[in-house]
Design a protein around this motif. Sequence first.
Motif, PDB file in Angstrom:
ATOM      1  N   SER A 128      -2.857   5.275  -4.764  1.00  0.00           N
ATOM      2  CA  SER A 128      -2.779   3.980  -4.073  1.00  0.00           C
ATOM      3  C   SER A 128      -3.019   2.826  -5.025  1.00  0.00           C
ATOM      4  N   ARG A 135      -1.274   8.967   2.790  1.00  0.00           N
ATOM      5  CA  ARG A 135      -0.177   8.483   3.619  1.00  0.00           C
ATOM      6  C   ARG A 135       0.865   7.842   2.704  1.00  0.00           C
ATOM      7  N   ASN A 146       4.286   5.488   2.414  1.00  0.00           N
ATOM      8  CA  ASN A 146       5.215   4.506   2.980  1.00  0.00           C
ATOM      9  C   ASN A 146       6.415   4.405   2.040  1.00  0.00           C
ATOM     10  N   TYR A 206       1.502   4.205  -1.307  1.00  0.00           N
ATOM     11  CA  TYR A 206       0.499   5.227  -1.033  1.00  0.00           C
ATOM     12  C   TYR A 206      -0.760   4.591  -0.468  1.00  0.00           C
ATOM     13  N   GLU A 207      -1.279   5.179   0.585  1.00  0.00           N
ATOM     14  CA  GLU A 207      -2.518   4.734   1.209  1.00  0.00           C
ATOM     15  C   GLU A 207      -3.372   5.959   1.529  1.00  0.00           C
ATOM     16  N   GLY A 265      -5.870   7.351   4.435  1.00  0.00           N
ATOM     17  CA  GLY A 265      -6.363   7.174   5.795  1.00  0.00           C
ATOM     18  C   GLY A 265      -6.972   8.457   6.303  1.00  0.00           C
ATOM     19  N   GLY A 302       2.308  -0.586  -2.668  1.00  0.00           N
ATOM     20  CA  GLY A 302       1.691  -0.151  -1.417  1.00  0.00           C
ATOM     21  C   GLY A 302       2.371   1.047  -0.787  1.00  0.00           C
TER      22      GLY A 302
END
Length: 557
Positions: free
Chosen positions: A508, A524, A526, A516-517, A519, A514
């Motif tokens: 991330s 996650r 995108n 990779y996040e 959670g 943005g």
Amino acid sequence: MAEGAESGERFVPAQYQPPLPLDRLILQEGAPGAGDRMELDVLIVGAGPAGLACAIELANLAQRRGTEINVGVLEKAEALGEHSLSGAIVNPRPFRELFPDLPDAELPFRRPVGKEAVYVLTPGSALRLPTPPTMHNRGNYVASLCEIVRWLGAKAEALGVNVFTGFPAAHLLAEGRRVVGVRTAASGLNRDGTPGSSFQAPNDLSARVVALAEGTRGLLAQAWLEWERVSSPNPQIFALGVKEIWETKQPLDRVVHTLGWPLPNDAFGGSFMYPLEPNLVALGLVVGLDYRDAALDVHGAFQRMKLHPLFRRVLEGGEMLEWGAKTIPEGGFYALPERRSGDGVVLLGDAAGFVDVPSLKGIHYAMQSGIFAARAIFQALTSGDASAARLAEYDRLVNSSYIAHDLHRTRNMRLAFKDGFYLGGLKAALMTVTGGRFPGGKITVEADANVERRVTAGLRPGSMVPDGKLTFSKVDAVFKSGNATRDTIPTHLVIGRDVPPEVAAFYSHVCPAGVYEVGEGRLRVNAPNCVDCKATDVLGPRWTPREGGSGTKYKRM
């Protein structure tokens, strides 16, 4: 820190990186799944400066000999230049070779370099340094790579070259060990990979010679080198550059480079700020991907950097027009593949690693490599022999040219910084004084993915809330890239298995867009946010091409 990770924990990114999917990237000629087929004499993958210079030189050679060569250039962007990003200060040498009848004033440059300055930054001050000899830019020009590519593309088409935009090359086609063409990516797939209402099957393009000019971290170039087991004395290493174009209230009268803050001492990198017009400025931050703090965030560091008085006084009251990001090959001479040619194939430009980090230059090497490749290809075609032995003439031309000479002279300068900013700077200065003779032998480095990372509090984007005027979030930045990827597109990223939270957090921070996040302790993705910078392809999830026309829409990068 990532949830569940303790400060001081360490990991090696390569342990979580999936292998290159060679079985999907190299197909035997005639493999099922293609739609239309086209036959060419020469197919060039990538309409950047290397690929277009190759196409133009081929067309010129054929015209002078009174022969015809069917040359095609494949470009994944919807229009020329939309995926092209660089600093850019350009050495005009290969332009003058390709266009000897044109004065510099008619070449696609913004302005000649006049004044220039180099600074070492601390959080609140800027100490000016003498400009290192490798960074002198007298006789060079400030330019936009997007504009250069569009100009070169028009010149190529005027010579009869077929430029096909919106067609990413997704697979190499081979007959045995010989490269005979490429297969493009399918388009119109649903998120689950099934054909949608606008589905178009891949196309096969065959050619007597394929030139891979895909740019930095070229996927098919990677696949071919691994397939052919072509090695290099050192692995290639990379940097990530994040760049913005600003319309300013305050004019900038000089080319500016900086070292030091906001980067930690064990990270290699620096910034640039170039005047394109009196009130149009390009600026960016470039950071080597061998840094050790897993929480270092290049986009976040770049936003913080703009708050420094050196930048703020130029930018404040202005408007950020465009944003983009791209990786840069930094390994230099010792990371060049031992050969950049084989049966039916040559590798050009950034895909081969022709970048000189101490002088911050790569565009003229890319174009010159394209010119050399065209000459070797033309000889091969006229002799009816496109074998590895015949196309090795390309390597001989490069190895006896200023490309190899320049890279050899600075062969250890970037590598010296693996020991930190200050010791690396001292070594680089000695290398400059001795013409590269100090320290003599090769400095050995690891691939970026093999460098151990430490989990620390680090430099986190959350520690500074973007104001939307001078500093921007990753979501806002991606919007300014013109990203046109549809939300329902299948993911083009190949993720490793069992990625722990601290590694997911690392991804991330690495990704400036943005994608990779983290959670609930999980990664996650995108995927539509991706701007094809290839940073995580170096350090984690693998990048593969999406359907044609997706991605950024750069105009002046």
